[in-house]
Scaffold this motif. Structure first.
Motif, PDB file in Angstrom:
ATOM      1  N   TRP A 139       1.062  -1.095   0.076  1.00 37.63           N
ATOM      2  CA  TRP A 139       0.246   0.191  -0.232  1.00 37.63           C
ATOM      3  C   TRP A 139       0.870   1.627  -0.067  1.00 37.63           C
ATOM      4  O   TRP A 139       0.744   2.006  -0.810  1.00 37.63           O
ATOM      5  N   GLU A 140       1.923   1.464   0.651  1.00 36.74           N
ATOM      6  CA  GLU A 140       3.088   2.277   0.799  1.00 36.74           C
ATOM      7  C   GLU A 140       3.808   2.754  -0.579  1.00 36.74           C
ATOM      8  O   GLU A 140       3.598   3.620  -0.638  1.00 36.74           O
ATOM      9  N   ALA A 141       4.355   1.635  -1.175  1.00 39.61           N
ATOM     10  CA  ALA A 141       4.498   1.332  -2.761  1.00 39.61           C
ATOM     11  C   ALA A 141       3.541   2.299  -3.538  1.00 39.61           C
ATOM     12  O   ALA A 141       3.450   3.043  -4.275  1.00 39.61           O
ATOM     13  N   ALA A 142       2.503   2.107  -3.372  1.00 37.47           N
ATOM     14  CA  ALA A 142       1.147   1.863  -4.290  1.00 37.47           C
ATOM     15  C   ALA A 142       0.731   4.174  -4.459  1.00 37.47           C
ATOM     16  O   ALA A 142       0.594   4.408  -5.439  1.00 37.47           O
ATOM     17  N   THR A 143       0.545   4.278  -3.082  1.00 41.52           N
ATOM     18  CA  THR A 143       0.528   5.160  -2.356  1.00 41.52           C
ATOM     19  C   THR A 143       1.732   6.387  -2.889  1.00 41.52           C
ATOM     20  O   THR A 143       1.385   7.215  -3.813  1.00 41.52           O
ATOM     21  N   ARG A 144       2.798   6.139  -2.792  1.00 40.19           N
ATOM     22  CA  ARG A 144       4.153   6.776  -3.175  1.00 40.19           C
ATOM     23  C   ARG A 144       4.037   6.772  -4.998  1.00 40.19           C
ATOM     24  O   ARG A 144       4.434   7.887  -5.387  1.00 40.19           O
ATOM     25  N   LEU A 145       4.008   5.704  -5.523  1.00 38.51           N
ATOM     26  CA  LEU A 145       4.252   6.182  -7.133  1.00 38.51           C
ATOM     27  C   LEU A 145       3.152   6.913  -7.438  1.00 38.51           C
ATOM     28  O   LEU A 145       3.184   7.104  -8.842  1.00 38.51           O
ATOM     29  N   SER A 146       1.670   7.795  -6.971  1.00 35.64           N
ATOM     30  CA  SER A 146       0.738   8.930  -7.715  1.00 35.64           C
ATOM     31  C   SER A 146       1.842  10.189  -6.768  1.00 35.64           C
ATOM     32  O   SER A 146       1.159  10.902  -7.294  1.00 35.64           O
ATOM     33  N   ASP A 147       3.023   9.697  -6.175  1.00 35.23           N
ATOM     34  CA  ASP A 147       3.295  11.256  -5.868  1.00 35.23           C
ATOM     35  C   ASP A 147       4.460  11.666  -6.740  1.00 35.23           C
ATOM     36  O   ASP A 147       5.258  10.815  -7.411  1.00 35.23           O
ATOM     37  N   PRO A 148       4.333  12.674  -7.897  1.00 33.75           N
ATOM     38  CA  PRO A 148       4.849  12.684  -8.958  1.00 33.75           C
ATOM     39  C   PRO A 148       6.554  12.904  -8.741  1.00 33.75           C
ATOM     40  O   PRO A 148       7.523  13.079  -9.049  1.00 33.75           O
ATOM     41  N   ARG A 149       6.640  13.607  -7.339  1.00 33.15           N
ATOM     42  CA  ARG A 149       7.655  13.645  -6.324  1.00 33.15           C
ATOM     43  C   ARG A 149       9.248  12.692  -6.401  1.00 33.15           C
ATOM     44  O   ARG A 149      10.084  12.666  -6.754  1.00 33.15           O
ATOM     45  N   ASN A 154      10.318   8.738  -7.140  1.00 30.34           N
ATOM     46  CA  ASN A 154      10.330   7.626  -8.486  1.00 30.34           C
ATOM     47  C   ASN A 154      10.954   7.085  -8.245  1.00 30.34           C
ATOM     48  O   ASN A 154      11.040   6.117  -7.203  1.00 30.34           O
ATOM     49  N   PRO A 155       9.912   6.288  -9.090  1.00 30.53           N
ATOM     50  CA  PRO A 155       9.816   4.684  -9.317  1.00 30.53           C
ATOM     51  C   PRO A 155      10.586   4.084  -8.666  1.00 30.53           C
ATOM     52  O   PRO A 155      10.046   2.457  -8.715  1.00 30.53           O
ATOM     53  N   ALA A 156      11.706   3.918  -9.771  1.00 27.34           N
ATOM     54  CA  ALA A 156      12.509   2.685  -9.618  1.00 27.34           C
ATOM     55  C   ALA A 156      13.173   2.906  -7.957  1.00 27.34           C
ATOM     56  O   ALA A 156      13.395   1.348  -7.695  1.00 27.34           O
ATOM     57  N   ALA A 157      13.065   3.928  -7.677  1.00 29.52           N
ATOM     58  CA  ALA A 157      13.899   3.892  -6.004  1.00 29.52           C
ATOM     59  C   ALA A 157      12.297   2.976  -5.027  1.00 29.52           C
ATOM     60  O   ALA A 157      12.829   2.652  -3.974  1.00 29.52           O
ATOM     61  N   LEU A 158      11.539   2.451  -5.388  1.00 32.78           N
ATOM     62  CA  LEU A 158       9.925   2.075  -4.808  1.00 32.78           C
ATOM     63  C   LEU A 158      10.238   0.858  -5.522  1.00 32.78           C
ATOM     64  O   LEU A 158       9.672  -0.395  -4.764  1.00 32.78           O
ATOM     65  N   SER A 196       7.272  -1.843 -11.523  1.00 32.20           N
ATOM     66  CA  SER A 196       8.050  -2.209 -12.709  1.00 32.20           C
ATOM     67  C   SER A 196       8.040  -1.571 -13.660  1.00 32.20           C
ATOM     68  O   SER A 196       9.005  -0.530 -14.405  1.00 32.20           O
ATOM     69  N   ALA A 197       6.138  -1.391 -13.836  1.00 36.71           N
ATOM     70  CA  ALA A 197       5.624  -0.959 -14.690  1.00 36.71           C
ATOM     71  C   ALA A 197       6.244   1.073 -15.080  1.00 36.71           C
ATOM     72  O   ALA A 197       6.884   1.362 -16.120  1.00 36.71           O
ATOM     73  N   ALA A 198       5.676   1.299 -13.851  1.00 44.59           N
ATOM     74  CA  ALA A 198       5.988   2.962 -13.651  1.00 44.59           C
ATOM     75  C   ALA A 198       7.792   3.227 -13.809  1.00 44.59           C
ATOM     76  O   ALA A 198       8.096   4.436 -14.068  1.00 44.59           O
ATOM     77  N   ALA A 199       8.439   2.013 -13.695  1.00 43.46           N
ATOM     78  CA  ALA A 199      10.037   2.011 -13.643  1.00 43.46           C
ATOM     79  C   ALA A 199      10.818   1.920 -14.661  1.00 43.46           C
ATOM     80  O   ALA A 199      12.679   2.166 -14.603  1.00 43.46           O
TER      81      ALA A 199
END
Length: 206
Positions: free
Chosen positions: A17-27, A29-33, A60-63
């Protein structure tokens, strides 16, 4: 709390849930998640979470690792069919929505349309996943028909009241812009979409 309870499934879902939530934040970096999303999958142990598998595929897709995302979606599909997967009945819709996203980003119209059709049967038209699915269609068509894709994305955003333009919606609108061929990024509709996205304050991930 999840870690101290000793509940590995709960700890897995909490991290996802944390990872998914942070994916929505443009600040972010998806690779860092990726490590967080992978940790969420592995920590579940012998009770793998469908939700965690799906979030890892989306991360993975976002990265930009689309091949890995597709492989992870196939693994998630297998979990959906396993009777012992604890959350398989609760997260089929989540799987279908992320399938729609990943295949749309990849330009795989056949699989994207199939996922969208299945997902649409699981949600009402006004629910946020249905709004995301409409934006996925725009993502799919943005590389080949940028003008119409942008106009559709702008209309989707304009039709939503400001409080319904939540982070999860805005990140998908942003993905429409990311899918545009270079010259299309300067179209007036692209700027209109950017304005609709940036005008909103950060909102809770749903």
């Amino acid at each position: 709390m999840a870690d101290t309870s000793g509940d590995r499934y709960l700890a897995s879902v909490t991290r996802s849930w944390e990872a998914a939530t942070r994916l929505s934040d443009p600040r972010e970096n998806p690779a860092a998640l990726l490590n967080l999303a992978e940790e969420a999958r592995s920590i579940a142990g012998k009770t793998p979470s469908l939700y965690s598998a799906v979030v890892k595929a989306e991360t993975s897709a976002a990265a930009g690792d689309h091949a890995t995302a597709v492989a992870e979606l196939q693994e998630a599909e297998a979990l959906l069919e396993r009777p012992l997967t604890p959350d398989r009945r609760n997260h089929e819709g989540t799987l279908r929505v992320v399938q729609s996203l990943v295949y749309s980003i990849n330009g795989d119209a056949s699989r994207a349309n199939k996922a969208q059709t299945t997902a649409q049967s699981l949600y009402r038209s006004y629910e946020f996943p249905s709004i995301q699915l409409k934006l996925h269609e725009a993502i799919l068509h943005a590389p080949t028909d940028p003008s119409n894709a942008l106009n559709e994305a702008v209309k989707i955003m304009q039709d939503l009241s400001p409080e319904r333009r939540i982070a999860r919606v805005r990140v998908n609108a942003r993905r429409v812009i990311n899918a545009l061929p270079g010259p299309a990024c300067t179209l007036p509709a692209a700027q209109d979409l950017r304005t609709l996205i940036s005008a909103q304050s950060p909102a809770t991930h749903l």
